[in-house]
Design an enzyme around this catalytic site. Structure first.
Site, PDB file in Angstrom:
ATOM      1  N   ASN A   7     -48.987 -13.388  24.706  1.00 56.14           N
ATOM      2  CA  ASN A   7     -49.559 -12.398  23.865  1.00 56.14           C
ATOM      3  C   ASN A   7     -50.285 -13.461  22.801  1.00 56.14           C
ATOM      4  OD1 ASN A   7     -50.168 -10.761  21.588  1.00 56.14           O
ATOM      5  ND2 ASN A   7     -47.895 -10.668  21.027  1.00 56.14           N
ATOM      6  N   LYS A   9     -51.840 -12.453  20.275  1.00 54.99           N
ATOM      7  CA  LYS A   9     -52.095 -11.966  19.116  1.00 54.99           C
ATOM      8  C   LYS A   9     -53.833 -11.994  18.494  1.00 54.99           C
ATOM      9  CE  LYS A   9     -47.211 -13.279  18.272  1.00 54.99           C
ATOM     10  NZ  LYS A   9     -46.356 -13.464  17.592  1.00 54.99           N
ATOM     11  N   HIS A  93     -44.483  -3.790  19.579  1.00 61.81           N
ATOM     12  CA  HIS A  93     -44.439  -5.221  18.950  1.00 61.81           C
ATOM     13  C   HIS A  93     -43.778  -5.494  17.766  1.00 61.81           C
ATOM     14  CE1 HIS A  93     -44.972  -9.317  17.955  1.00 61.81           C
ATOM     15  NE2 HIS A  93     -44.889  -9.725  19.183  1.00 61.81           N
ATOM     16  N   GLU A  95     -44.531  -7.155  15.153  1.00 57.08           N
ATOM     17  CA  GLU A  95     -45.672  -7.228  14.222  1.00 57.08           C
ATOM     18  C   GLU A  95     -46.301  -5.747  13.879  1.00 57.08           C
ATOM     19  OE1 GLU A  95     -47.688 -10.162  15.838  1.00 57.08           O
ATOM     20  OE2 GLU A  95     -45.795 -11.545  15.470  1.00 57.08           O
ATOM     21  N   GLU A 164     -37.402  -9.139  21.813  1.00 57.49           N
ATOM     22  CA  GLU A 164     -38.006 -10.126  20.795  1.00 57.49           C
ATOM     23  C   GLU A 164     -37.097  -9.977  19.448  1.00 57.49           C
ATOM     24  OE1 GLU A 164     -41.962 -11.140  22.306  1.00 57.49           O
ATOM     25  OE2 GLU A 164     -42.418  -9.493  20.972  1.00 57.49           O
ATOM     26  N   GLY A 170     -42.537 -16.662  16.232  1.00 56.85           N
ATOM     27  CA  GLY A 170     -43.386 -17.494  15.462  1.00 56.85           C
ATOM     28  C   GLY A 170     -42.705 -18.400  14.367  1.00 56.85           C
ATOM     29  N   SER A 210     -40.460 -17.615  20.193  1.00 59.41           N
ATOM     30  CA  SER A 210     -40.673 -19.141  20.114  1.00 59.41           C
ATOM     31  C   SER A 210     -40.221 -19.594  21.677  1.00 59.41           C
ATOM     32  CB  SER A 210     -39.772 -19.597  19.268  1.00 59.41           C
ATOM     33  OG  SER A 210     -40.114 -19.140  17.705  1.00 59.41           O
TER      34      SER A 210
HETATM   35  P1  PGA Z   1     -44.175 -16.631  19.669  1.00 60.81           P
HETATM   36  O1  PGA Z   1     -44.277 -14.987  19.607  1.00 60.81           O
HETATM   37  O2  PGA Z   1     -43.652 -16.873  20.961  1.00 60.81           O
HETATM   38  O3  PGA Z   1     -45.237 -17.096  18.712  1.00 60.81           O
HETATM   39  O4  PGA Z   1     -42.580 -16.652  18.884  1.00 60.81           O
HETATM   40  C1  PGA Z   1     -43.688 -14.134  20.640  1.00 60.81           C
HETATM   41  C2  PGA Z   1     -44.339 -12.799  20.628  1.00 60.81           C
HETATM   42  O5  PGA Z   1     -44.397 -12.264  19.309  1.00 60.81           O
HETATM   43  O6  PGA Z   1     -44.492 -11.981  21.354  1.00 60.81           O
END
Ligand code: PGA
Length: 248
Positions: A7, A9, A93, A95, A164, A170, A210
């Site tokens: 992803n 983003k 997601h 976010e 997640e 992140g 992560s």
């Molecule tokens: P990240 O994001 O690997 O940067 O923690 C994962 C995600 O939001 O899908």
């Protein structure tokens, strides 16, 4: 076969997306996994038409609107995303839920829209740190799952789930393989009850938060983890392919 999804983003515009695919080299183990990339919508066409893209890497869209067309400035409909080259759609997601205030009801509408146009939804669920500390992991992720389960029957259509934990996205904090397995088992038990064992077994549950080359092998080897959804570490073709090669 594991599912390795990236992803991006709000990173990698069209030029950088082409550069990513030109730089992506997959060894035999990486190439034998199911590989998905979710570029920003504006980079989908560049990714789909990129002559350097290994055709084994499938594409998805990070966000969709539930209407097919209309006065929704800034939004992308499912038919448009499909026309641009997407076969999958991320839905819910964290976010989208926490930064843009998306509700369970909107997530369910988006799942319905994806299915109407044969995009495979990748439904994301996960608890915040506060919810984890209050021992509410199962309650939260099952509520998020239950909100979409009505769209699926014992036989079809295909969908993927992604666990997640919000506190691991992140942040460099990763759930331990045991944390991931525990949450995945909770989700799988609900799939078993609702959709039946055979169908549940055909519904993969990815872990995200992560994931990096250094921890991918342990996470991918954990019980009930069928793949990973990778944010930051999917922006670099070398680390994305290393994560894919770590799958057993
Ligand atoms: P990240 O994001 O690997 O940067 O923690 C994962 C995600 O939001 O899908």
């Amino acid at each position: 076969m594991a599912i390795i999804a990236g992803n991006w983003k709000m990173h990698l515009g069209p030029t950088e997306a082409r550069r990513f695919f030109a730089g992506l080299s997959l060894d035999a183990r990486a190439a034998s996994q199911e590989l998905l990339i979710f570029p920003p919508t504006v980079s989908l066409v560049a990714a789909a038409e990129c002559p350097d893209r290994d055709a084994r890497v499938q594409l998805g869209v990070q966000n969709i609107h539930w209407e097919d067309a209309g006065a929704y400035t800034g939004e992308t409909s499912v038919p448009m995303a499909a026309d641009a080259g997407a076969s999958f759609a991320l839905v819910g997601h964290s976010e989208r839920r926490h930064v843009f205030g998306e509700s369970d009801a909107q997530v369910a509408l988006k799942v319905g829209a994806a299915l109407r146009h044969s995009l495979v939804p990748v439904v994301c669920v996960g608890e915040t740190l506060e919810e984890r500390r209050a021992d509410r992991v199962a309650e939260v992720i099952l509520r998020q799952l239950d909100a979409v389960l009505g769209a699926f029957t014992e036989d079809e259509p295909r969908f993927l789930l992604a666990y997640e934990p919000v506190w691991a996205i992140g942040t460099g904090e990763t759930a331990t393989p045991e944390d991931a397995s525990a949450a995945h088992s909770t989700l799988r038990a609900r799939l078993d009850e609702t959709l039946g064992l055979a169908r549940a077994a055909r519904t993969p549950i990815l872990y995200g938060g992560s994931v990096k080359p250094a921890n991918a092998r342990d996470l991918l080897g954990a019980a009930e983890v069928d793949g990973v959804l990778v944010g930051g570490a999917s922006l670099d073709p070398v680390s994305f392919s290393e994560i894919a090669s770590a799958a057993g």
